[in-house]
Design an enzyme around this catalytic site. Sequence first.
Site, PDB file in Angstrom:
ATOM      1  N   CYS A  40     -19.427  32.249  89.274  1.00  0.00           N
ATOM      2  CA  CYS A  40     -19.799  32.174  90.688  1.00  0.00           C
ATOM      3  C   CYS A  40     -20.592  33.382  91.170  1.00  0.00           C
ATOM      4  O   CYS A  40     -21.261  33.307  92.194  1.00  0.00           O
ATOM      5  CB  CYS A  40     -18.553  32.021  91.551  1.00  0.00           C
TER       6      CYS A  40
ATOM      7  N   HIS B  64     -21.454  25.126  97.394  1.00  0.00           N
ATOM      8  CA  HIS B  64     -21.337  26.239  96.445  1.00  0.00           C
ATOM      9  C   HIS B  64     -21.939  25.829  95.102  1.00  0.00           C
ATOM     10  O   HIS B  64     -21.235  25.381  94.203  1.00  0.00           O
ATOM     11  CB  HIS B  64     -19.859  26.613  96.292  1.00  0.00           C
TER      12      HIS B  64
ATOM     13  N   CYS C 123     -15.108  35.484  94.701  1.00  0.00           N
ATOM     14  CA  CYS C 123     -14.224  35.455  93.538  1.00  0.00           C
ATOM     15  C   CYS C 123     -14.969  34.787  92.398  1.00  0.00           C
ATOM     16  O   CYS C 123     -15.982  34.125  92.608  1.00  0.00           O
ATOM     17  CB  CYS C 123     -12.926  34.722  93.846  1.00  0.00           C
TER      18      CYS C 123
ATOM     19  N   GLY D 109     -14.505  32.723  88.463  1.00  0.00           N
ATOM     20  CA  GLY D 109     -13.664  32.078  87.478  1.00  0.00           C
ATOM     21  C   GLY D 109     -13.299  33.007  86.324  1.00  0.00           C
ATOM     22  O   GLY D 109     -14.059  33.906  85.978  1.00  0.00           O
TER      23      GLY D 109
END
Length: 401
Positions: free
Chosen positions: A94, A357, A387, A389
């Site tokens: 991300c 996203h 955040c 993964g």
Amino acid sequence: MKQIQDAYIVAATRTPIGRSHRGFFRNTRPDDLLATALRSALAQVPGLDPQAIEDVVCGCAIPEAQQGLNVARIGAVLAGLPKSVGGITVNRFCASGLSAVQMAADRIRVGEADVMIAAGTESMSMVPMMGNSPSLSPTIFSNPEDLDSYGIAYGMGLTAEKVAQQWKVGRDAQDEFAWRSHMKAIAAMQAGEFSDEITPVEVADRSVDLESAEVSVKTRTVNLDEGARPDTTVEGLAKLKTVFAARGSVTAGNSSQTSDGAGALILVSEAALKRYNLTPLARFVSYASRGVPPHIMGIGPVEAIPAALKSAGLKHQDIDWIELNEAFAAQSLAVINTLGLDAGKVNPMGGAIALGHPLGATGAIRSATVVHALRRKNLKYGMVTMCVGMGQGAAGIFERV
């Protein structure tokens, strides 16, 4: 020894964000989206010699299939950039797009380049979240704690449930947060606040007449994100069933939308500013990434934000605009509450729950949002944070100049 120098953003743009699978970009390739963003960014600085561009650094979370084979280089070629311009694809899930900005800025800051492009692209319509053929290490299954280290295999929704439990974020608070995300996004759209950052994209819709076997093509221009829903209500969100845990609190309504999109920024040195008579939009100030336990990956910004602030010599009260990627309402609220962030400064135009996203593109997209918001609102410092993964957090700070 070369002295650290500043890196300035002189162009920042993004495509609209489309819903994956059924949205307006469902048939648009991610390399084409990237090329569109690159061409648009370059058009914003007509005085810049394209031959001066050193490299294109592009974030992509699942770099395979339609976005494989070094999509950064492919996008550069499709955009018509000089063949002398290189391309490298980076993956921090991300935070890929934000890491691309950091890497491009660092090349300039250490004096290795004067002109760089940072970007991100992702089509979750064409490439599924874990890729087309995921293959986990067999040894990982022998130890549940090691299995958690995959994060993405553990289940992003379950990590959000873990965060909700540990940081005591209830269902009502999550649904309220999600509703506000949609309302802020709709208000910003109606006020035209996304116009500076968005590059309109022409989309071709093809249909076949089964009787005549003729193919008709209709084109339309999209210029706003597709995910925000004006009819969203707290009551409606409360009726949704949980999707990750039977007695949990995380639903599709208080989670980010899977999406398609791309973004691009052009960064230059002070020498390049003067050489090409460019006007800087912002200065790249600092960046930090930190690791956290994968099963609570959503809390990553709690570690990354203080590190980025320390590097910049700032406090979180100094930040005027915060783009906190809303992977889930649960983790967003946990981060806000734990760090004591001013909720009024967080995602003033909505976040990923409403806007979408597109994984590896999000960092570049939200960087474009921050750069233009600081100028439009006459603010000083902005931050992009998310955040990641497998248990990470990332944060980048920008300054209006």
